[in-house]
Design a protein around this motif. Structure first.
Motif, short mmCIF file in Angstrom:
data_model
loop_
_atom_site.label_atom_id
_atom_site.label_comp_id
_atom_site.label_asym_id
_atom_site.label_seq_id
_atom_site.Cartn_x
_atom_site.Cartn_y
_atom_site.Cartn_z
N SER A 155 0.84 -1.19 0.00
CA SER A 155 0.00 0.00 0.00
C SER A 155 0.88 1.25 0.00
O SER A 155 1.77 1.39 0.84
N LEU A 156 0.63 2.13 -0.97
CA LEU A 156 1.30 3.42 -1.05
C LEU A 156 0.25 4.49 -1.27
O LEU A 156 -0.65 4.32 -2.10
N PHE A 157 0.33 5.59 -0.54
CA PHE A 157 -0.63 6.68 -0.67
C PHE A 157 -2.07 6.19 -0.50
O PHE A 157 -3.00 6.75 -1.06
N GLY A 158 -2.24 5.12 0.26
CA GLY A 158 -3.58 4.58 0.49
C GLY A 158 -4.12 3.73 -0.64
O GLY A 158 -5.30 3.36 -0.62
N SER A 159 -3.29 3.38 -1.63
CA SER A 159 -3.72 2.55 -2.76
C SER A 159 -2.85 1.31 -2.86
O SER A 159 -1.66 1.35 -2.53
N PRO A 160 -3.41 0.20 -3.33
CA PRO A 160 -2.61 -1.03 -3.48
C PRO A 160 -1.81 -1.01 -4.79
O PRO A 160 -2.30 -0.53 -5.81
N PHE A 161 -0.59 -1.55 -4.73
CA PHE A 161 0.26 -1.66 -5.91
C PHE A 161 0.87 -3.06 -5.94
O PHE A 161 1.29 -3.59 -4.90
N LEU A 162 0.91 -3.63 -7.15
CA LEU A 162 1.67 -4.87 -7.32
C LEU A 162 3.15 -4.57 -7.16
O LEU A 162 3.62 -3.45 -7.42
N THR A 163 3.91 -5.58 -6.74
CA THR A 163 5.36 -5.42 -6.60
C THR A 163 6.06 -6.60 -7.25
O THR A 163 5.47 -7.66 -7.47
N TRP A 164 7.35 -6.41 -7.54
CA TRP A 164 8.21 -7.51 -7.94
C TRP A 164 9.55 -7.34 -7.23
O TRP A 164 10.15 -6.27 -7.32
N ARG A 165 9.94 -8.37 -6.50
CA ARG A 165 11.15 -8.33 -5.67
C ARG A 165 11.09 -7.16 -4.69
O ARG A 165 12.10 -6.55 -4.37
N GLY A 166 9.86 -6.85 -4.24
CA GLY A 166 9.69 -5.77 -3.28
C GLY A 166 9.64 -4.38 -3.88
O GLY A 166 9.49 -3.40 -3.15
N ILE A 167 9.77 -4.27 -5.19
CA ILE A 167 9.77 -2.97 -5.88
C ILE A 167 8.38 -2.74 -6.48
O ILE A 167 7.90 -3.58 -7.25
N PRO A 168 7.72 -1.62 -6.16
CA PRO A 168 6.35 -1.41 -6.66
C PRO A 168 6.30 -1.16 -8.16
O PRO A 168 7.21 -0.56 -8.73
N LEU A 169 5.21 -1.64 -8.78
CA LEU A 169 4.93 -1.37 -10.19
C LEU A 169 3.96 -0.20 -10.24
O LEU A 169 2.78 -0.33 -9.88
N ILE A 170 4.45 0.96 -10.67
CA ILE A 170 3.66 2.20 -10.66
C ILE A 170 3.03 2.41 -12.04
O ILE A 170 3.75 2.51 -13.04
N PRO A 171 1.70 2.50 -12.11
CA PRO A 171 1.06 2.67 -13.42
C PRO A 171 1.02 4.12 -13.88
O PRO A 171 0.87 5.04 -13.07
N SER A 172 1.17 4.31 -15.17
CA SER A 172 0.97 5.62 -15.80
C SER A 172 0.51 5.40 -17.23
O SER A 172 1.17 4.69 -18.00
N ASP A 173 -0.62 6.02 -17.57
CA ASP A 173 -1.11 5.88 -18.95
C ASP A 173 -0.35 6.77 -19.92
O ASP A 173 -0.66 6.81 -21.10
N LYS A 174 0.67 7.51 -19.41
CA LYS A 174 1.49 8.35 -20.28
C LYS A 174 2.64 7.56 -20.92
O LYS A 174 3.28 8.04 -21.84
N VAL A 175 2.95 6.37 -20.38
CA VAL A 175 3.95 5.52 -21.03
C VAL A 175 3.35 5.06 -22.34
O VAL A 175 2.27 4.46 -22.37
N PRO A 176 3.99 5.32 -23.48
CA PRO A 176 3.34 5.09 -24.77
C PRO A 176 3.18 3.62 -25.12
O PRO A 176 3.95 2.76 -24.67
N ILE A 177 2.16 3.36 -25.93
CA ILE A 177 1.93 2.05 -26.54
C ILE A 177 1.88 2.26 -28.04
O ILE A 177 1.09 3.07 -28.53
#
Length: 306
Positions: free
Chosen positions: A202-224
């Motif tokens: 939990s960060l900033f009151g929201s749940p985040f997936l992690t890998w090796r303890g490092i959070p995966l932070i979402p942003s829709d600005k990362v291009p596809i």
């Protein structure tokens, strides 16, 4: 025989609503996102809009000695600096908001029209700020990565092995992965396939997936593009020689750090104008503060047999 017309015996909904007050909301905007990147960056105040990044030429030339018991002469050395260091200039994201005085005078209850117009415009500017921090060709994250810090996926989809390889590139106090929500879903599918579901924090009151303890932070600005995206891994903070955000402090009309709102006056058509400006940039202090996984395919799905 003609149908008998039914006589109304009670007040109807349509007429009753004329005396009722509807509960109103402030204007909603679906493009507003949490903008986690700006929350997670360390922000450095920049005087005069210029940030000079000083680096050492070659630390391997510095000689030191592990003293033995003899009395041999100690090495003489010094640390040399890059003579022409890179300077970062703050970039401006700005616009002029126009509001007719008649509108603000007559229609500002229960919500102030000028305040709401400013709020929504500032939200849009901050969304553009996050996009520039990632994609700007001069200072954006995706354009600030050394060639040695770029790797490709092994098989297209983002696997735990790929993220482990990314960690080897930013192994000194890695802060967080930054990726599109669809890339997070693609990574989650690969973890499910291997039976290694990523834990959450939990960060900033929201749940985040992690890998090796490092959070995966979402942003829709990362291009596809063409079904492929990128996954970044960052170390942040000036003291950790990481990635830092830059802003101009003490602006006239400052609302938040680096963002100001200034009244420009009312023209002869009774339109009031407000200048909204946000000054920011970003610097990668050393090459190994950031790495990227390229060619991440986000459209692969798997069938499971139960």
């Amino acid at each position: 025989m003609a149908e008998e017309i039914k006589k109304q015996t009670a007040l109807g909904d349509v007429a009753a609503r004329q005396l009722a007050i509807a509960t109103r909301t402030v204007p909603q905007l679906s493009t507003i996102t949490p903008r986690w990147l700006t929350h997670l960056l360390n922000w450095i105040p920049v005087e005069s809009g210029v940030y000079r990044l000083n680096r050492v030429k070659d630390a391997n030339n510095v000689e030191v000695d592990c003293s033995s018991r003899d009395e041999k002469a100690l090495p003489q050395t010094f640390v040399d600096y890059v003579e022409n260091p890179r300077e970062y200039n703050l970039s401006a994201v700005n616009t002029v908001l126009d509001v007719h005085t008649r509108v603000s005078d007559l229609y500002s209850k229960p919500y102030n029209q000028i305040s709401e117009q400013l709020r929504l415009t500032i939200e849009i500017i901050k969304e553009r700020q996050e996009s520039e921090l990632i994609n700007n060709r001069e200072y954006g994250l995706l354009h600030s990565i050394a060639p040695s810090q770029r790797i490709n996926t092994r098989k297209g989809s983002p696997t735990p092995d790929d993220l482990d390889e990314l960690i080897t590139k930013v192994w000194k106090e890695p802060g967080f992965f930054l990726l599109h929500p669809l890339a997070i879903a693609a990574f989650g599918r690969e973890c499910t396939r291997r039976g290694v579901p990523p834990p959450t924090i939990s960060l900033f009151g929201s749940p985040f997936l992690t890998w090796r303890g490092i959070p995966l932070i979402p942003s829709d600005k990362v291009p596809i593009e063409n079904g492929k995206s990128n996954i970044l891994l960052l170390r942040t903070g000036e003291s950790r020689q990481g990635v830092v955000g830059l802003y101009q402090p003490g602006l006239p009309g400052e609302q938040t750090p680096g963002l100001s709102v200034r009244f420009m006056g009312i023209n002869d058509k009774a339109i009031a104008s407000y200048l909204i400006s946000l000054y920011c940039s970003l610097a990668v202090l050393v090459d190994d503060a950031i790495a990227v996984l390229d060619n991440v395919e986000i459209g692969n799905y798997h069938e499971y047999k139960y």
